[in-house]
Enzyme design. Sequence first.
Site, short mmCIF file in Angstrom:
data_model
loop_
_atom_site.label_atom_id
_atom_site.label_comp_id
_atom_site.label_asym_id
_atom_site.label_seq_id
_atom_site.Cartn_x
_atom_site.Cartn_y
_atom_site.Cartn_z
N GLY A 12 0.80 -1.37 0.32
CA GLY A 12 -0.04 0.16 0.10
C GLY A 12 0.66 1.41 -0.13
O GLY A 12 0.72 2.28 0.19
N ARG A 65 -15.54 -15.39 -9.67
CA ARG A 65 -14.43 -13.10 -10.31
C ARG A 65 -16.54 -12.52 -9.88
O ARG A 65 -16.24 -11.73 -9.61
CB ARG A 65 -14.83 -13.53 -10.96
CG ARG A 65 -13.37 -14.07 -11.18
CD ARG A 65 -12.49 -13.20 -12.41
NE ARG A 65 -10.84 -13.50 -12.89
CZ ARG A 65 -10.21 -14.02 -11.38
NH1 ARG A 65 -10.29 -13.04 -11.01
NH2 ARG A 65 -8.49 -14.38 -12.14
N ILE A 92 -7.98 -9.25 -11.01
CA ILE A 92 -8.42 -8.82 -12.63
C ILE A 92 -9.38 -8.99 -12.31
O ILE A 92 -10.92 -10.09 -11.68
CB ILE A 92 -8.50 -10.06 -13.74
CG1 ILE A 92 -6.75 -10.65 -13.71
CG2 ILE A 92 -9.00 -10.49 -14.62
CD1 ILE A 92 -6.35 -11.63 -15.07
N ASN A 107 -5.83 2.81 -12.47
CA ASN A 107 -4.88 2.10 -11.92
C ASN A 107 -3.94 2.97 -11.68
O ASN A 107 -2.96 3.87 -12.95
CB ASN A 107 -4.98 0.52 -13.03
CG ASN A 107 -4.33 0.02 -12.48
OD1 ASN A 107 -3.82 -0.36 -11.34
ND2 ASN A 107 -4.06 -1.04 -13.31
N HIS A 109 0.05 1.38 -13.13
CA HIS A 109 0.54 0.14 -13.84
C HIS A 109 2.77 0.20 -13.99
O HIS A 109 2.37 1.63 -14.35
CB HIS A 109 0.27 -0.24 -15.38
CG HIS A 109 0.89 -1.66 -15.57
ND1 HIS A 109 0.09 -3.18 -14.67
CD2 HIS A 109 1.54 -1.81 -17.16
CE1 HIS A 109 0.95 -4.00 -15.84
NE2 HIS A 109 2.25 -3.24 -16.50
C1 GRF Z 1 3.27 -0.69 -7.43
O1 GRF Z 1 4.30 -1.43 -8.14
C2 GRF Z 1 1.94 -0.86 -8.51
O2 GRF Z 1 2.63 0.31 -10.02
C3 GRF Z 1 1.55 -2.23 -8.73
O3 GRF Z 1 1.76 -2.46 -7.89
C4 GRF Z 1 2.82 -2.19 -6.85
C5 GRF Z 1 1.87 -1.42 -5.37
O4 GRF Z 1 2.56 -1.32 -4.35
N1 GRF Z 1 0.14 -1.94 -9.91
P1 GRF Z 1 1.98 -0.79 -3.10
O5 GRF Z 1 1.38 -1.80 -2.50
O6 GRF Z 1 1.36 0.60 -3.89
O7 GRF Z 1 3.03 -0.58 -2.32
#
Ligand code: GRF
Length: 216
Positions: A12, A65, A92, A107, A109
């Site tokens: 987080g 899901r 997902i 989101n 990524h």
């Molecule tokens: C991050 O690298 C984010 O880009 C990816 O998952 C990781 C989450 O890290 N989607 P955190 O839980 O926010 O520390």
Amino acid sequence: MKNIVILISGRGSNMEAIVRACQSEGWPGRIAAVISNRPDAAGLGFAASHGIATAVVDHKGYPDRESFDAALAQAIDGFSPDLVVLAGFMRILTAGFVKHYERRMLNIHPSLLPCFPGLHTHEQALAVGVKVHGATVHFVTAELDHGPIVLQAAIEVRQSDTPDTLAARLLTQEHVIYPRAVRWFVEGRLSLDQGVVRVSPDVSQLVIGADAAEVA
Ligand code: GRF
């Protein structure tokens, strides 16, 4: 005040960066809740200690899901969200769930999309030898790791990099771009122009990590 609901699955740290920015910069928004699909997500403790409502919708308690996503949506909607923020949320999502939050779910990524969707993005980057890597904040659409791009951060890939060093350098940039993108949303500055995100007033949608190696 816009209500932001953040979904996490683990550490987080992006959620933490968003909470801190929201609280210190006085956004026209509040973090209404942090919800995890894992009861042991470390980030839940941080949220609770900052006076934020937390909830757990454990995916293990649902047969498929669809039923998990229905329970998750019910938990989220209990906080009347204007925006749902996926921050390391490792599930997902069904097309119906994504549709329900169309244009109001973001989101992050860890790659320069559309390169390297899916998992192990740092390994993928090193395996093909790209010299620029990065992270992308995007609106969520039904196709995994696609959707209109709000903001990207770019970092240099060095010869000595490992997946871990790349991930660590990139994470500091994620903590810059994700709060900024969420802030733009709550300030009502984002719009979609034929599938392309515009920011008003016009500012750079790219952050370049200040870590370029010296040239010999
Ligand atoms: C991050 O690298 C984010 O880009 C990816 O998952 C990781 C989450 O890290 N989607 P955190 O839980 O926010 O520390």
